[in-house]
Design an enzyme around this catalytic site. Structure first.
Site, mmCIF file in Angstrom:
data_model
loop_
_atom_site.group_PDB
_atom_site.id
_atom_site.type_symbol
_atom_site.label_atom_id
_atom_site.label_comp_id
_atom_site.label_asym_id
_atom_site.label_seq_id
_atom_site.Cartn_x
_atom_site.Cartn_y
_atom_site.Cartn_z
ATOM 1 N N GLU A 27 0.818 -1.216 0.000
ATOM 2 C CA GLU A 27 0.000 0.000 0.000
ATOM 3 C C GLU A 27 0.851 1.265 0.000
ATOM 4 O O GLU A 27 0.449 2.292 -0.550
ATOM 5 C CB GLU A 27 -0.952 0.007 1.198
ATOM 6 C CG GLU A 27 -2.037 -1.080 1.167
ATOM 7 C CD GLU A 27 -1.587 -2.430 1.716
ATOM 8 O OE1 GLU A 27 -0.372 -2.604 2.014
ATOM 9 O OE2 GLU A 27 -2.431 -3.326 1.872
ATOM 10 N N PHE A 34 -10.161 -7.342 16.067
ATOM 11 C CA PHE A 34 -9.153 -7.820 15.125
ATOM 12 C C PHE A 34 -8.847 -6.727 14.084
ATOM 13 O O PHE A 34 -9.773 -6.207 13.460
ATOM 14 C CB PHE A 34 -9.698 -9.082 14.432
ATOM 15 C CG PHE A 34 -8.862 -9.581 13.283
ATOM 16 C CD1 PHE A 34 -7.561 -10.030 13.484
ATOM 17 C CD2 PHE A 34 -9.383 -9.610 11.993
ATOM 18 C CE1 PHE A 34 -6.799 -10.497 12.417
ATOM 19 C CE2 PHE A 34 -8.634 -10.080 10.930
ATOM 20 C CZ PHE A 34 -7.335 -10.521 11.140
ATOM 21 N N GLN A 35 -7.601 -6.356 13.935
ATOM 22 C CA GLN A 35 -7.113 -5.356 12.970
ATOM 23 C C GLN A 35 -7.585 -3.929 13.253
ATOM 24 O O GLN A 35 -7.443 -3.058 12.400
ATOM 25 C CB GLN A 35 -7.506 -5.737 11.529
ATOM 26 C CG GLN A 35 -6.854 -7.028 11.056
ATOM 27 C CD GLN A 35 -7.063 -7.283 9.577
ATOM 28 O OE1 GLN A 35 -8.123 -6.992 9.046
ATOM 29 N NE2 GLN A 35 -6.059 -7.847 8.924
ATOM 30 N N VAL A 63 15.646 8.638 -3.198
ATOM 31 C CA VAL A 63 16.372 9.405 -2.183
ATOM 32 C C VAL A 63 17.594 8.574 -1.790
ATOM 33 O O VAL A 63 17.501 7.394 -1.473
ATOM 34 C CB VAL A 63 15.474 9.709 -0.971
ATOM 35 C CG1 VAL A 63 16.281 10.225 0.208
ATOM 36 C CG2 VAL A 63 14.421 10.728 -1.369
ATOM 37 N N PHE A 102 24.585 7.350 0.479
ATOM 38 C CA PHE A 102 24.315 8.731 0.898
ATOM 39 C C PHE A 102 24.533 8.889 2.401
ATOM 40 O O PHE A 102 25.126 9.860 2.864
ATOM 41 C CB PHE A 102 22.882 9.121 0.513
ATOM 42 C CG PHE A 102 22.630 10.592 0.549
ATOM 43 C CD1 PHE A 102 22.986 11.399 -0.516
ATOM 44 C CD2 PHE A 102 22.045 11.190 1.658
ATOM 45 C CE1 PHE A 102 22.764 12.769 -0.484
ATOM 46 C CE2 PHE A 102 21.816 12.557 1.698
ATOM 47 C CZ PHE A 102 22.172 13.349 0.625
HETATM 48 C C1 LIG Z 1 18.523 13.992 -0.071
HETATM 49 C C2 LIG Z 1 17.947 15.297 -0.496
HETATM 50 C C3 LIG Z 1 18.780 16.377 -0.723
HETATM 51 C C4 LIG Z 1 18.252 17.600 -1.166
HETATM 52 N N1 LIG Z 1 19.111 18.635 -1.432
HETATM 53 C C5 LIG Z 1 18.631 19.772 -1.988
HETATM 54 C C6 LIG Z 1 19.508 20.822 -2.391
HETATM 55 O O1 LIG Z 1 20.717 20.746 -2.270
HETATM 56 N N2 LIG Z 1 18.949 21.909 -2.960
HETATM 57 C C7 LIG Z 1 17.600 22.055 -3.133
HETATM 58 O O2 LIG Z 1 17.151 23.070 -3.674
HETATM 59 N N3 LIG Z 1 16.746 21.097 -2.735
HETATM 60 C C8 LIG Z 1 17.247 19.960 -2.187
HETATM 61 N N4 LIG Z 1 16.364 18.970 -1.815
HETATM 62 C C9 LIG Z 1 14.924 19.217 -1.948
HETATM 63 C C10 LIG Z 1 14.433 20.081 -0.787
HETATM 64 O O3 LIG Z 1 14.265 19.269 0.344
HETATM 65 C C11 LIG Z 1 13.099 20.791 -1.121
HETATM 66 O O4 LIG Z 1 12.119 19.840 -1.404
HETATM 67 C C12 LIG Z 1 13.207 21.724 -2.313
HETATM 68 O O5 LIG Z 1 14.333 22.563 -2.209
HETATM 69 C C13 LIG Z 1 11.965 22.596 -2.390
HETATM 70 O O6 LIG Z 1 11.833 23.077 -3.685
HETATM 71 P P1 LIG Z 1 10.798 24.231 -4.045
HETATM 72 O O7 LIG Z 1 11.020 25.373 -3.150
HETATM 73 O O8 LIG Z 1 10.926 24.429 -5.504
HETATM 74 O O9 LIG Z 1 9.376 23.523 -3.839
HETATM 75 P P2 LIG Z 1 8.313 23.512 -2.643
HETATM 76 O O10 LIG Z 1 8.945 23.154 -1.362
HETATM 77 O O11 LIG Z 1 7.216 22.662 -3.130
HETATM 78 O O12 LIG Z 1 7.813 25.015 -2.532
HETATM 79 C C14 LIG Z 1 6.991 25.616 -3.485
HETATM 80 C C15 LIG Z 1 6.455 26.937 -2.930
HETATM 81 O O13 LIG Z 1 5.765 27.589 -3.985
HETATM 82 C C16 LIG Z 1 4.515 28.048 -3.516
HETATM 83 N N5 LIG Z 1 3.630 28.094 -4.669
HETATM 84 C C17 LIG Z 1 2.957 27.079 -5.260
HETATM 85 N N6 LIG Z 1 2.305 27.520 -6.339
HETATM 86 C C18 LIG Z 1 2.571 28.841 -6.451
HETATM 87 C C19 LIG Z 1 2.214 29.839 -7.399
HETATM 88 N N7 LIG Z 1 1.443 29.564 -8.449
HETATM 89 N N8 LIG Z 1 2.690 31.092 -7.208
HETATM 90 C C20 LIG Z 1 3.470 31.396 -6.135
HETATM 91 N N9 LIG Z 1 3.834 30.490 -5.221
HETATM 92 C C21 LIG Z 1 3.402 29.221 -5.382
HETATM 93 C C22 LIG Z 1 4.126 27.068 -2.428
HETATM 94 O O14 LIG Z 1 3.195 27.657 -1.537
HETATM 95 C C23 LIG Z 1 5.484 26.769 -1.790
HETATM 96 O O15 LIG Z 1 5.778 27.686 -0.764
HETATM 97 C C24 LIG Z 1 16.863 17.740 -1.358
HETATM 98 C C25 LIG Z 1 16.026 16.669 -1.105
HETATM 99 C C26 LIG Z 1 16.549 15.443 -0.715
HETATM 100 C C27 LIG Z 1 15.625 14.296 -0.504
HETATM 101 C C1 LIG Z 2 12.444 5.285 4.430
HETATM 102 C C2 LIG Z 2 13.783 5.855 4.704
HETATM 103 N N1 LIG Z 2 14.652 5.201 5.494
HETATM 104 C C3 LIG Z 2 15.892 5.711 5.733
HETATM 105 C C4 LIG Z 2 16.276 6.897 5.188
HETATM 106 C C5 LIG Z 2 17.676 7.454 5.432
HETATM 107 N N2 LIG Z 2 18.434 7.365 4.150
HETATM 108 C C6 LIG Z 2 18.542 8.381 3.298
HETATM 109 S S1 LIG Z 2 19.381 8.008 1.930
HETATM 110 C C7 LIG Z 2 19.653 6.432 2.440
HETATM 111 C C8 LIG Z 2 20.464 5.478 1.622
HETATM 112 C C9 LIG Z 2 19.857 5.124 0.317
HETATM 113 O O1 LIG Z 2 20.567 4.042 -0.214
HETATM 114 P P1 LIG Z 2 20.453 3.613 -1.710
HETATM 115 O O2 LIG Z 2 19.054 3.549 -2.139
HETATM 116 O O3 LIG Z 2 21.276 2.405 -1.922
HETATM 117 O O4 LIG Z 2 21.110 4.863 -2.472
HETATM 118 P P2 LIG Z 2 22.671 5.302 -2.444
HETATM 119 O O5 LIG Z 2 22.750 6.493 -1.562
HETATM 120 O O6 LIG Z 2 23.473 4.150 -1.988
HETATM 121 O O7 LIG Z 2 22.954 5.639 -3.866
HETATM 122 C C10 LIG Z 2 19.068 6.228 3.702
HETATM 123 C C11 LIG Z 2 19.157 4.959 4.467
HETATM 124 C C12 LIG Z 2 15.313 7.572 4.383
HETATM 125 N N3 LIG Z 2 15.571 8.749 3.813
HETATM 126 N N4 LIG Z 2 14.100 7.009 4.141
#
Ligand SMILES: Cc1cc2nc3c(=O)[nH]c(=O)nc-3n(C[C@H](O)[C@H](O)[C@H](O)COP(=O)(O)OP(=O)(O)OC[C@H]3O[C@@H](n4cnc5c(N)ncnc54)[C@H](O)[C@@H]3O)c2cc1C
Ligand SMILES: Cc1ncc(C[n+]2csc(CCOP(=O)(O)OP(=O)(O)O)c2C)c(N)n1
Ligand SMILES: [Mg+2]
Length: 574
Positions: free
Chosen positions: A50, A112-113, A382, A467
Site C-alpha cells: 500500500e 481484530f485489525q 532518495v 548517501f
Molecule cells: C537527499 C535530499 C537532498 C536535497 N538537497 C537539496 C539541495 O541541495 N537543494 C535544493 O534546492 N533542494 C534539495 N532537496 C529538496 C528540498 O528538500 C526541497 O524539497 C526543495 O528545495 C523545495 O523546492 P521548491 O522550493 O521548488 O518547492 P516547494 O517546497 O514545493 O515550494 C513551493 C512553494 O511555492 C509556492 N507556490 C505554489 N504555487 C505557487 C504559485 N502559483 N505562485 C506562487 N507560489 C506558489 C508554495 O506555496 C510553496 O511555498 C533535497 C532533497 C533530498 C531528498
Molecule cells: C524510508 C527511509 N529510510 C531511511 C532513510 C535514510 N536514508 C537516506 S538516503 C539512504 C540510503 C539510500 O541508499 P540507496 O538507495 O542504496 O542509495 P545510495 O545512496 O546508496 O545511492 C538512507 C538509508 C530515508 N531517507 N528514508
C-alpha cells in the site's frame, strides 16, 4: 437492486474524473472493489504494498495536477499507506486515500485489525473523516475531494466495510468539483513598493521554486529586466532550468557553487514560489523579498524584508511594466560565468571512457540524460540518485521529474514510476534507483509485469547506503551499518518477467541502457557503480571539517577538492 453506499462512492469518484485506484484489496474494501469491478471507466491497479500505492497516486497527481486515489483495507492495510501519504501531503499533490475500517459495531472494542485511521492520518492530511452511517454519503466524500483539490494535499475517507455495503440513502452525487484557479496579485500599493525596492537594487538574485510552474516566459522577461541570475530550488528545476540564459544552477547541499555564490553575493534576494528549506544557504545581509501564493509561507525560511501574497505569473505580469531596466550587468555576467565553469567541472566528472572499473555514477546519469526521450519522465530514489538527477538530467520544458523531495523517503522511485507510467502510457518512464531503495519496495517489480508497464529501471548498485555513509564521513563519524549484501538484481528482474541487464564496465553502460530503452516492456539495468564517489578532499583534516560544518559537507558532495577551498574563503573572509 438498491444502490449501495459503495456504488455511490464510486459514482462520486467518476464524477470527479478519477480513472483508477491504486491499492491492495481486503475484506473491508470488498464493497468498493466489487463496485469498481462492474464499471468501465475506473480501473483497479493492484499493487504489492500500500505504501507503493500512495507513492504511485502521488506521482500521478504531480504529473497531471489532478486528483489521484489510493486505497487500503482496515488496520495494517491502510496503515501501510502512511509513508506515501506523508510524501503526497508534503509535496502538495491532490490525493484521496480510502481507508477501510473494521465493522462499525466493533469500533472501540480492540477488534481484530482495529486501528484509528482518523488519528493516524490526521497529521498527513487536510481532511480525515469517518463515514459511520449511509446518510453521510456522498457529502463526506465530496468534501474530501474538494479539500484535496482546493488545498492541494491529502484527504482521507475512513469507511467501515459494513457501512459501504449498506443501502445508499442519497442516490446521486450532488457536487461537481471545481478546481480553484484564481489569479492572486498583490495590491496596487504593494506592487509599487515591490517595484520601488527592485528598481533601486543593483545586484539582484532570484531564487525560484516549484511555484514558478507555468510562468516561464514571465520569469525570463523579469530576470532580463533586473539583470538577475536565477537560482532554482530542486522542485523548481523542471520548470525553470530550460531555455533560460539566466540559469546559474541549484543551491543547497547538492547545489552548484555558482548557485551558492549568486545567492550570497546579491544585495537583494527575490524568493519566488519556493519553500527551499535550508536557511544556512540563504544570505544574511541581503534585502529579502518573498512572493508566494500562500501567505503562511512568508518568512518561513529566512527573514523577509518584504513579503507579498501572489501567484508568480500574475504578480510578475503586473510588475513588469513598473520595472526599469537595470543597467548593472556585472553580477549577472559573473554568476553566469561561474555557472559555466561549475557545469564544466561536473561534466568532466561524468566521464566513462577510461575503460576501467568501477563505473562513475555521474557517467551513468549523463548516459540516461543523453538517451532518454525528449518528453521522458524521470523518478529518482532518495540517496545519491537525487544528486545525479539534480546535476545531470537536463530539462527542456517537456521532461518531468518526480522525487520524494520534501518528505525525503527512500524507495520512492519505482512506485512513483508505476503511477507515472499508468497515467502516461505513451511516455518513456525511467527510474534512477538506489540498490537500497529498490530492495525496500522490490515487490513492485511484480506490479510492472502484472500491468505490463514498460518502466525502465537503472539501478545504481554501490552495495551500500552510500548517501548515509557519506553523511557519516562528512560529520566525522566512522561509517557503520551501511554495507549491503546484494543479489544480482538483473537476475531478480528476469525472474520477475522483466528484461534484466547488467553493466560492469563503462563501455557496457550505454549499450545496456539503450537496449533497455528500446525494449518493448519493463526492463532493469543494474550498473555496478563506485561506492565512494564523493570522497572527502584529502587535504582537509577532521578539525577543519568541524569548523566548516555544513560547508564541508557541501564540498564533499561536490566531489571536487577545490570547492572546499573556495567555500572556506567565502566563509572565513567575510
Ligand atoms: C537527499 C535530499 C537532498 C536535497 N538537497 C537539496 C539541495 O541541495 N537543494 C535544493 O534546492 N533542494 C534539495 N532537496 C529538496 C528540498 O528538500 C526541497 O524539497 C526543495 O528545495 C523545495 O523546492 P521548491 O522550493 O521548488 O518547492 P516547494 O517546497 O514545493 O515550494 C513551493 C512553494 O511555492 C509556492 N507556490 C505554489 N504555487 C505557487 C504559485 N502559483 N505562485 C506562487 N507560489 C506558489 C508554495 O506555496 C510553496 O511555498 C533535497 C532533497 C533530498 C531528498
Ligand atoms: C524510508 C527511509 N529510510 C531511511 C532513510 C535514510 N536514508 C537516506 S538516503 C539512504 C540510503 C539510500 O541508499 P540507496 O538507495 O542504496 O542509495 P545510495 O545512496 O546508496 O545511492 C538512507 C538509508 C530515508 N531517507 N528514508
Ligand atoms: Mg546504494
Amino acid at each position: 437492486m438498491a444502490k449501495r453506499v459503495a456504488d455511490l462512492f464510486v459514482d462520486v469518484l467518476l464524477e470527479a474524473g478519477v480513472q483508477r485506484i491504486y491499492g491492495v484489496p481486503g475484506d473491508s474494501l470488498n464493497g468498493i472493489t466489487d463496485s469498481i469491478r462492474t464499471r468501465e471507466k475506473i480501473e483497479w491497479i493492484g499493487m504489492r504494498h500500500e505504501e507503493a500505492a500512495a507513492f504511485a497516486a502521488g506521482a500521478e497527481a504531480h504529473l497531471t495536477g489532478k486528483l489521484a486515489v489510493c486505497a487500503g483495507s482496515c488496520g495494517p492495510g491502510n496503515l501501510h499507506l502512511i509513508n506515501g501519504l506523508y510524501d503526497c501531503q508534503r509535496s502538495r499533490v491532490p490525493v484521496l486515500a480510502i481507508a477501510a475500517q473494521v465493522p462499525s459495531s466493533e469500533i472501540g472494542s480492540g477488534y481484530f485489525q482495529e486501528t484509528h485511521p482518523e488519528h493516524i492520518f490526521g497529521q498527513c492530511s487536510h481532511y480525515c473523516e469517518l463515514v459511520s452511517q449511509p446518510e453521510q454519503m456522498p457529502r463526506v466524500l465530496e468534501i474530501a475531494i474538494q479539500t484535496a483539490i482546493a488545498r492541494r494535499g491529502v484527504a482521507v475517507v475512513v469507511i467501515p466495510g459494513d457501512v459501504a455495503l449498506r443501502d445508499a440513502v442519497e442516490q446521486q452525487p450532488r457536487l461537481r468539483f471545481p478546481e480553484p484557479k484564481p489569479t492572486v496579485c498583490p495590491s496596487e500599493d504593494e506592487l509599487s513598493q515591490l517595484a520601488e525596492v527592485l528598481n533601486r537594487s543593483k545586484k539582484i538574485t532570484i531564487l525560484g521554486g516549484a511555484g514558478c510552474a507555468g510562468a516561464h516566459s514571465e520569469l525570463i522577461e523579469f530576470a532580463g529586466k533586473l539583470q538577475a541570475p536565477i537560482v532554482h530550488a530542486f522542485r523548481g528545476k523542471e520548470f525553470i532550468e530550460y531555455d533560460n540564459p539566466f540559469d546559474v544552477g541549484m543551491t543547497g547541499l547538492l547545489g552548484f557553487s555558482s548557485g551558492y555564490h549568486a545567492m550570497m553575493n546579491c544585495d537583494t534576494l527575490l524568493m519566488l514560489g519556493t519553500d527551499f528549506p535550508y536557511g544556512q544557504f540563504l544570505p544574511k545581509e541581503a534585502t529579502v523579498v518573498q512572493i508566494d501564493v500562500r501567505g503562511e509561507q512568508l518568512g518561513r525560511r529566512s527573514k523577509v524584508d518584504f513579503g507579498f501574497v501572489g501567484d508568480t505569473k500574475t504578480t510578475l505580469r503586473a510588475l513588469l511594466p513598473r520595472l526599469q531596466q537595470n543597467q548593472y550587468e556585472a553580477h549577472l555576467k559573473e554568476s553566469v560565468e561561474h555557472y559555466r565553469k561549475a557545469r564544466q567541472g561536473l561534466d568532466q566528472l561524468a566521464s566513462g571512457d577510461s575503460g576501467r572499473k568501477p563505473i562513475h555514477p555521474q557517467y551513468v546519469a549523463s548516459v540516461i540524460n543523453k538517451l532518454a526521450s525528449d518528453d521522458a519522465i524521470f523518478t529518482f530514489d532518495v540517496g545519491t540518485p537525487v544528486v545525479w538527477a539534480a546535476r545531470y538530467l537536463r530539462m527542456n520544458g517537456k521532461r518531468r521529474l518526480v522525487g520524494s523531495l520534501t518528505h525525503g523517503s527512500m524507495a520512492n522511485a519505482l512506485p512513483q514510476a508505476i503511477g507515472a507510467q499508468t497515467s502516461h502510457p505513451n511516455r518513456q518512464v525511467i527510474t534512477m534507483s538506489g540498490d537500497g531503495g529498490l530492495a525496500m519496495l522490490m515487490g513492485e517489480l511484480l506490479t510492472l509485469r502484472q500491468h505490463n508497464l514498460p518502466v525502465k529501471l537503472v539501478v545504481f548498485k554501490n552495495d551500500s547506503l552510500a548517501f548515509v555513509e557519506l553523511e557519516m564521513k562528512a560529520s566525522g563519524f566512522l561509517d557503520f551499518a551501511t554495507t549491503l549484501h546484494n543479489p544480482d538484481f538483473s537476475k531478480i528482474a528476469e525472474a520477475a518477467g522483466l528484461l534484466g541487464l547488467r553493466a560492469e564496465t563503462p563501455e557496457q553502460v550505454e549499450p545496456a541502457i539503450a537496449q533497455a530503452l528500446k525494449h518493448d516492456g519493463p526492463a532493469l539495468v543494474e550498473v555496478l557503480v563506485s561506492r565512494q564517489e564523493l570522497s572527502m578532499p584529502p587535504t582537509i583534516t577532521y578539525e577543519q571539517a568541524k569548523n566548516f560544518g555544513l560547508f564541508m559537507l557541501t564540498a564533499v558532495l561536490n566531489g571536487r577538492g577545490d570547492e572546499i577551498i573556495d567555500l572556506a574563503k567565502v566563509n572565513l573572509l567575510r
